[in-house]
Design a protein around this motif. Structure first.
Motif, mmCIF file in Angstrom:
data_model
loop_
_atom_site.group_PDB
_atom_site.id
_atom_site.type_symbol
_atom_site.label_atom_id
_atom_site.label_comp_id
_atom_site.label_asym_id
_atom_site.label_seq_id
_atom_site.Cartn_x
_atom_site.Cartn_y
_atom_site.Cartn_z
ATOM 1 N N GLY A 1 0.812 -1.210 0.000
ATOM 2 C CA GLY A 1 0.000 0.000 0.000
ATOM 3 C C GLY A 1 0.844 1.257 0.000
ATOM 4 O O GLY A 1 2.075 1.210 -0.037
ATOM 5 N N LYS A 2 0.182 2.386 0.057
ATOM 6 C CA LYS A 2 0.890 3.667 0.035
ATOM 7 C C LYS A 2 1.752 3.854 1.277
ATOM 8 O O LYS A 2 2.682 4.654 1.282
ATOM 9 C CB LYS A 2 -0.113 4.814 -0.110
ATOM 10 C CG LYS A 2 -0.789 4.819 -1.483
ATOM 11 C CD LYS A 2 -1.826 5.919 -1.620
ATOM 12 C CE LYS A 2 -2.479 5.851 -3.004
ATOM 13 N NZ LYS A 2 -3.547 6.847 -3.183
ATOM 14 N N HIS A 3 1.455 3.087 2.356
ATOM 15 C CA HIS A 3 2.284 3.131 3.562
ATOM 16 C C HIS A 3 3.422 2.113 3.495
ATOM 17 O O HIS A 3 4.129 1.918 4.482
ATOM 18 C CB HIS A 3 1.440 2.932 4.817
ATOM 19 C CG HIS A 3 0.597 1.684 4.829
ATOM 20 N ND1 HIS A 3 0.692 0.680 3.896
ATOM 21 C CD2 HIS A 3 -0.377 1.277 5.697
ATOM 22 C CE1 HIS A 3 -0.165 -0.273 4.182
ATOM 23 N NE2 HIS A 3 -0.833 0.073 5.272
ATOM 24 N N THR A 4 3.585 1.455 2.353
ATOM 25 C CA THR A 4 4.637 0.475 2.033
ATOM 26 C C THR A 4 4.419 -0.879 2.700
ATOM 27 O O THR A 4 5.199 -1.801 2.477
ATOM 28 C CB THR A 4 6.064 0.982 2.354
ATOM 29 O OG1 THR A 4 6.297 0.961 3.761
ATOM 30 C CG2 THR A 4 6.302 2.377 1.789
ATOM 31 N N ASN A 5 3.382 -1.022 3.513
ATOM 32 C CA ASN A 5 3.081 -2.312 4.122
ATOM 33 C C ASN A 5 2.174 -3.126 3.207
ATOM 34 O O ASN A 5 1.503 -2.578 2.337
ATOM 35 C CB ASN A 5 2.394 -2.110 5.475
ATOM 36 C CG ASN A 5 3.317 -1.480 6.494
ATOM 37 O OD1 ASN A 5 4.308 -2.067 6.883
ATOM 38 N ND2 ASN A 5 2.984 -0.266 6.920
ATOM 39 N N CYS B 1 -5.321 0.555 -3.790
ATOM 40 C CA CYS B 1 -5.409 1.740 -2.928
ATOM 41 C C CYS B 1 -6.256 2.848 -3.561
ATOM 42 O O CYS B 1 -6.869 3.640 -2.851
ATOM 43 C CB CYS B 1 -4.008 2.284 -2.629
ATOM 44 S SG CYS B 1 -3.072 1.295 -1.453
ATOM 45 N N GLY B 2 -6.238 2.921 -4.883
ATOM 46 C CA GLY B 2 -7.004 3.960 -5.555
ATOM 47 C C GLY B 2 -6.550 5.349 -5.133
ATOM 48 O O GLY B 2 -5.365 5.620 -4.977
ATOM 49 N N ALA C 1 6.216 10.752 -0.288
ATOM 50 C CA ALA C 1 5.285 10.539 -1.399
ATOM 51 C C ALA C 1 4.611 9.197 -1.169
ATOM 52 O O ALA C 1 5.107 8.367 -0.399
ATOM 53 C CB ALA C 1 6.023 10.552 -2.734
ATOM 54 N N PRO C 2 3.462 8.944 -1.812
ATOM 55 C CA PRO C 2 2.849 7.626 -1.689
ATOM 56 C C PRO C 2 3.836 6.523 -2.085
ATOM 57 O O PRO C 2 4.611 6.684 -3.023
ATOM 58 C CB PRO C 2 1.674 7.700 -2.667
ATOM 59 C CG PRO C 2 1.345 9.154 -2.751
ATOM 60 C CD PRO C 2 2.659 9.864 -2.650
ATOM 61 N N TYR C 3 3.819 5.433 -1.335
ATOM 62 C CA TYR C 3 4.667 4.262 -1.584
ATOM 63 C C TYR C 3 6.143 4.531 -1.279
ATOM 64 O O TYR C 3 7.004 3.744 -1.665
ATOM 65 C CB TYR C 3 4.533 3.762 -3.035
ATOM 66 C CG TYR C 3 3.109 3.589 -3.488
ATOM 67 C CD1 TYR C 3 2.347 2.491 -3.061
ATOM 68 C CD2 TYR C 3 2.503 4.520 -4.324
ATOM 69 C CE1 TYR C 3 1.029 2.338 -3.473
ATOM 70 C CE2 TYR C 3 1.185 4.372 -4.727
ATOM 71 C CZ TYR C 3 0.456 3.284 -4.302
ATOM 72 O OH TYR C 3 -0.850 3.138 -4.703
ATOM 73 N N ARG C 4 6.439 5.604 -0.574
ATOM 74 C CA ARG C 4 7.827 5.929 -0.247
ATOM 75 C C ARG C 4 7.911 6.339 1.217
ATOM 76 O O ARG C 4 7.218 7.257 1.647
ATOM 77 C CB ARG C 4 8.342 7.051 -1.151
ATOM 78 C CG ARG C 4 9.809 7.401 -0.912
ATOM 79 C CD ARG C 4 10.269 8.470 -1.879
ATOM 80 N NE ARG C 4 10.317 7.964 -3.253
ATOM 81 C CZ ARG C 4 10.585 8.731 -4.300
ATOM 82 N NH1 ARG C 4 10.812 10.023 -4.140
ATOM 83 N NH2 ARG C 4 10.623 8.198 -5.503
#
Length: 342
Positions: free
Chosen positions: A151-155, A186-187, A203-206
């Protein structure tokens, strides 16, 4: 092999795993580039082992060239309530959900070993099991196997499990049929990003680990940047905010092992009680807990930051007793707490 795979999944569920998927060791060719960028930006902070083992972490084929399949497994540890509620109890410490019970490394590894022994008995071959402590890219392998997506939180997030689960893997020389990789679901949602108290996501995914509360309270040695201390709140070991914010948790499944349930002394421990721990007391209290690995000094440092954030003047004497502690980071945290409370 298809029949073997079906029976393997049945056995995995019998062992307590919530889900199982399979991929090949070469299914994550994008990881070395992303890992290299992460380290080049110094996002790994003091986690030097990430830079030292990039070759293995970025390429499972280099870790064990003989492996032909990776069995990726999920084990749920879903909490019974939103862990963020503890943040309102400012004179008590908030411990990350995964660390409130028994050490998951021991529990998951034993399950993996039993499953691996079953596989050898049924089909032969060789195996190696991993859970978090080896240079294995568990989350990318989880996505490549179809277990979930990063996800965008990298988990790792699953449509069937949410994101409250541990990841374990069994590498095998058997050529098992791989599953289809999962795609991102995630959309436009950014709930996890907005929930982060320290803006640790550039940033998202980072993720910039140097700003992540889990990193700061567990991996970071020495004093924490003063600009971030007040954002720690009462979090004394880890942080669950980005995980708890994920809407996919509506599909989370209950933990299968009672040993993941919170110990009474870790559900909402009083800060004054924790600050009084010496090394012997710390080791005794956290025997069998993942908290034990950070040691008394780092833990009490975290507790003192929480005391400084408590706005509770009754904790002032507690901080004063530690202002001359033998550990410089503890003494520094105590003086900071005193200044905040006074």
């Amino acid at each position: 092999m298809r029949r073997l795979k079906q029976r393997l999944e049945e056995q995995a569920r019998a062992e307590g795993f919530a889900a199982m998927r399979i991929c090949t060791p070469g299914a994550i060719p994008h990881v070395p580039g992303r890992l290299g960028e992460f380290v080049a930006r110094d996002y790994h902070g003091q986690m030097g082992w990430m830079a030292e083992r990039m070759v293995w972490r970025g390429n499972p084929e280099a870790l064990w060239p003989e492996a032909r399949a990776v069995i990726v497994l999920a084990e749920s540890y879903s909490p019974e309530s939103d862990p963020r509620a503890l943040q309102a109890r400012r004179d008590h410490g908030a411990v990350s959900v995964y660390a409130r019970g028994r050490d998951y490394h021991d529990i998951v590894k034993k399950r993996l070993k039993r499953l691996a022994r079953w596989l050898i008995a049924e089909a032969g071959g060789e195996v190696k099991v991993f859970v978090d402590t080896a240079p294995v890219a568990e989350k990318p392998l989880g996505q490549a196997s179809g277990l979930g997506w990063q996800g965008k939180h990298t988990n790792l997030v699953s449509r069937n499990l949410g994101n409250w689960f541990f990841i374990g893997s069994v590498f095998t020389t058997l050529a098992l049929e791989p599953d289809t990789a999962e795609v991102d679901h995630c959309g436009s949602c950014r709930a996890c990003l907005d929930a982060c108290p320290t803006a640790a996501f550039p940033a998202p995914y980072r993720l910039d680990a140097r700003r992540c509360i889990s990193y700061l309270t567990i991996e970071h040695h020495g004093p924490v940047d003063e600009a971030l201390r007040d954002r720690l709140g009462n979090r004394i070991y880890g942080c669950d905010d980005c995980l708890a914010a994920c809407p996919w948790n509506k599909f989370a499944v209950a933990a299968s092992d009672i040993r993941y349930a919170a110990r009474d002394d870790l559900n909402a421990p009083p800060l004054a009680e924790l600050a009084a721990l010496d090394d012997t007391g710390f080791r005794a209290r956290f025997s069998g807990s993942p908290i034990k690995r950070i040691g008394r000094n780092r833990f009490v440092r975290n507790v003192l930051y929480a005391i400084g954030n408590s706005a509770d003047p009754s904790l002032l004497p507690v901080a004063r007793r530690l202002a001359a502690d033998a550990d410089p980071a503890v003494a520094d945290a105590a003086r900071w707490a005193i200044a905040r409370l006074a």
